[in-house]
Design a protein around this motif. Sequence first.
Motif, mmCIF file in Angstrom:
data_model
loop_
_atom_site.group_PDB
_atom_site.id
_atom_site.type_symbol
_atom_site.label_atom_id
_atom_site.label_comp_id
_atom_site.label_asym_id
_atom_site.label_seq_id
_atom_site.Cartn_x
_atom_site.Cartn_y
_atom_site.Cartn_z
ATOM 1 N N ALA A 17 0.842 -1.210 0.000
ATOM 2 C CA ALA A 17 0.000 0.000 0.000
ATOM 3 C C ALA A 17 0.875 1.257 0.000
ATOM 4 N N GLN A 18 1.984 1.196 0.734
ATOM 5 C CA GLN A 18 2.886 2.359 0.761
ATOM 6 C C GLN A 18 3.509 2.589 -0.615
ATOM 7 N N LEU A 19 3.881 1.508 -1.287
ATOM 8 C CA LEU A 19 4.483 1.652 -2.617
ATOM 9 C C LEU A 19 3.459 2.217 -3.607
ATOM 10 N N ILE A 20 2.219 1.753 -3.515
ATOM 11 C CA ILE A 20 1.182 2.295 -4.404
ATOM 12 C C ILE A 20 0.948 3.774 -4.103
ATOM 13 N N GLY A 21 1.037 4.143 -2.831
ATOM 14 C CA GLY A 21 0.924 5.552 -2.465
ATOM 15 C C GLY A 21 1.979 6.392 -3.164
ATOM 16 N N VAL A 22 3.192 5.858 -3.247
ATOM 17 C CA VAL A 22 4.280 6.576 -3.929
ATOM 18 C C VAL A 22 3.990 6.689 -5.428
ATOM 19 N N VAL A 23 3.510 5.588 -6.026
ATOM 20 C CA VAL A 23 3.206 5.598 -7.471
ATOM 21 C C VAL A 23 2.065 6.576 -7.773
ATOM 22 N N ARG A 24 1.071 6.633 -6.865
ATOM 23 C CA ARG A 24 -0.046 7.566 -7.081
ATOM 24 C C ARG A 24 0.423 9.011 -6.964
ATOM 25 N N ALA A 25 1.322 9.275 -6.010
ATOM 26 C CA ALA A 25 1.788 10.650 -5.807
ATOM 27 C C ALA A 25 2.731 11.101 -6.916
ATOM 28 N N GLU A 26 3.495 10.150 -7.477
ATOM 29 C CA GLU A 26 4.483 10.501 -8.500
ATOM 30 C C GLU A 26 4.365 9.529 -9.677
ATOM 31 N N ARG A 31 11.633 2.458 -10.362
ATOM 32 C CA ARG A 31 11.726 1.535 -9.239
ATOM 33 C C ARG A 31 12.781 2.016 -8.240
ATOM 34 N N ALA A 32 13.912 2.490 -8.761
ATOM 35 C CA ALA A 32 14.997 2.934 -7.872
ATOM 36 C C ALA A 32 14.531 4.098 -6.988
ATOM 37 N N ALA A 33 13.841 5.069 -7.608
ATOM 38 C CA ALA A 33 13.382 6.239 -6.845
ATOM 39 C C ALA A 33 12.315 5.843 -5.831
ATOM 40 N N ALA A 34 11.415 4.932 -6.222
ATOM 41 C CA ALA A 34 10.344 4.499 -5.318
ATOM 42 C C ALA A 34 10.929 3.779 -4.104
ATOM 43 N N ALA A 35 11.942 2.915 -4.350
ATOM 44 C CA ALA A 35 12.582 2.191 -3.243
ATOM 45 C C ALA A 35 13.223 3.186 -2.278
ATOM 46 N N GLN A 36 13.826 4.222 -2.846
ATOM 47 C CA GLN A 36 14.458 5.255 -2.025
ATOM 48 C C GLN A 36 13.436 5.985 -1.158
ATOM 49 N N ARG A 37 12.251 6.316 -1.771
ATOM 50 C CA ARG A 37 11.201 7.002 -1.008
ATOM 51 C C ARG A 37 10.767 6.165 0.195
ATOM 52 N N LEU A 38 10.728 4.831 0.006
ATOM 53 C CA LEU A 38 10.261 3.945 1.079
ATOM 54 C C LEU A 38 11.391 3.541 2.014
ATOM 55 N N SER A 42 17.489 -2.492 -2.703
ATOM 56 C CA SER A 42 17.056 -2.990 -4.006
ATOM 57 C C SER A 42 16.554 -4.432 -3.893
ATOM 58 N N GLY A 43 17.128 -5.216 -2.967
ATOM 59 C CA GLY A 43 16.653 -6.588 -2.780
ATOM 60 C C GLY A 43 15.211 -6.608 -2.290
ATOM 61 N N GLY A 44 14.936 -5.755 -1.313
ATOM 62 C CA GLY A 44 13.580 -5.659 -0.767
ATOM 63 C C GLY A 44 12.599 -5.191 -1.822
ATOM 64 N N ALA A 45 13.031 -4.228 -2.661
ATOM 65 C CA ALA A 45 12.151 -3.704 -3.713
ATOM 66 C C ALA A 45 11.839 -4.794 -4.731
ATOM 67 N N THR A 46 12.857 -5.593 -5.088
ATOM 68 C CA THR A 46 12.657 -6.673 -6.062
ATOM 69 C C THR A 46 11.625 -7.671 -5.535
ATOM 70 N N GLU A 47 11.775 -8.016 -4.266
ATOM 71 C CA GLU A 47 10.878 -8.998 -3.653
ATOM 72 C C GLU A 47 9.440 -8.457 -3.586
ATOM 73 N N LEU A 48 9.315 -7.185 -3.146
ATOM 74 C CA LEU A 48 7.997 -6.551 -3.026
ATOM 75 C C LEU A 48 7.313 -6.480 -4.391
ATOM 76 N N LEU A 49 8.092 -6.091 -5.411
ATOM 77 C CA LEU A 49 7.490 -5.955 -6.739
ATOM 78 C C LEU A 49 7.090 -7.295 -7.331
#
Length: 393
Positions: A17-26, A31-38, A42-49
């Motif tokens: 839900a937090q990642l979708i919040g970032v995508v909705r706001a921007e 992916r790199a910028a979204a992971a940074q916002r959260l 990069s490992g965690g971002a890969t798994e989440l995505l």
Amino acid sequence: MAHEQRQAAHARWLSAAQLIGVVRAEPGITRAAAAQRLGIGSGGATELLARMRQARLLDESPAPARGRGRPTTVLGPHADGPLVLAADLRATDWRLAVAGIDGLPQVVAQSAYAGEELAPVLAEVAEAISTVYRRNTRRLRAIAVSVAGTVSDAKLVQFTSRGWRDADLSVLVAKIPDRAGISLQLGNDATLAGLAEARSGAARAATTALYLIVAQGIGGTLVVNGDTLTGAHGAAGEYGHIPFGDPNLFCPCGARGCWDLAVDGRALARHRGDEPPDDPVAYVHSLIGKRDSTTRRAFAAIATSLGRGAGALVNLHDPDVVTLGGVAAMIRAAAPDAFDEAYRGGLMAFRKGSPPPVCDAQHGEEGPLHGAVALALDRVTTATGLAEWVGRQ
Ligand SMILES: [Zn+2]
């Protein structure tokens, strides 16, 4: 679902839900910028995505190469992901739009009102909504309706441009089965346009944002931390019916001295000595650029009322920014000195040094539709909403 199970499902989808919040706001974020916002690696971002792609929520496409950095991807809605439907009941026509979780609406149906009676119009819109549902049975998760009138709970109180009143709007989703679990939300058009400005428009950086729109009369909303203040029944924000107008004038709403009667095309006509116009918005447009003294004085009079009221509301709400929608921006532009003098004159002394900026709205006529999409998506993209989506797959 038992309480513990619901809690576990909620926790499981919180980061999604937090990642979708970032995508909705921007929209269009990498992916790199979204992971940074959260603040995740990069490992965690890969798994989440991977989990979100599996759940048909998000997908990735290659980002345009930039410099020598590592290649990244752009995040966007999954092609088979959740959809929301926004309906916009405007003064003279209605339209339906569908959007994915990036919030970009695509208009799928549109028509002028078929007649003078409300019931057949509602039946027609309900049929169109049902058609969209049948085409997207599995994907459609929420519906929000913007109404160019006053709503209270699921009831239309009054729809001034057509003379409609006292109707139950839940008939709009009567053809959608209850088991589909699709939520319906209603909002006043000015409230939803203000929401759109605060989420992705001229007030996007503000914590507290005041939005004012002039069309037939004046409406608006106060958005605090991204949510509109809608009152106990969803009927808050009737700025047009604050007595900032002439107490000798009676308003169709039943009150007198309403601000509605002092700031729109009807007021402009009164000051120019014209008959009340059938279409107050078109009337304002038709006089923009006219330089005769009667017209200039008339614009100065309504710009003064607009500015004075805006100042009073700043004293009341203490916003970071005020945004002007509809023809309000035009009225200010037609008599900027009159507006400014009245705005500053209405402010308490301690505010005069750095008054909140008054900005033109950015969403224009699309504001109510964009706001309805945002309202519907809010239901779908919470952790609980995402857990429900996954549970239905
Ligand atoms: Zn009124």
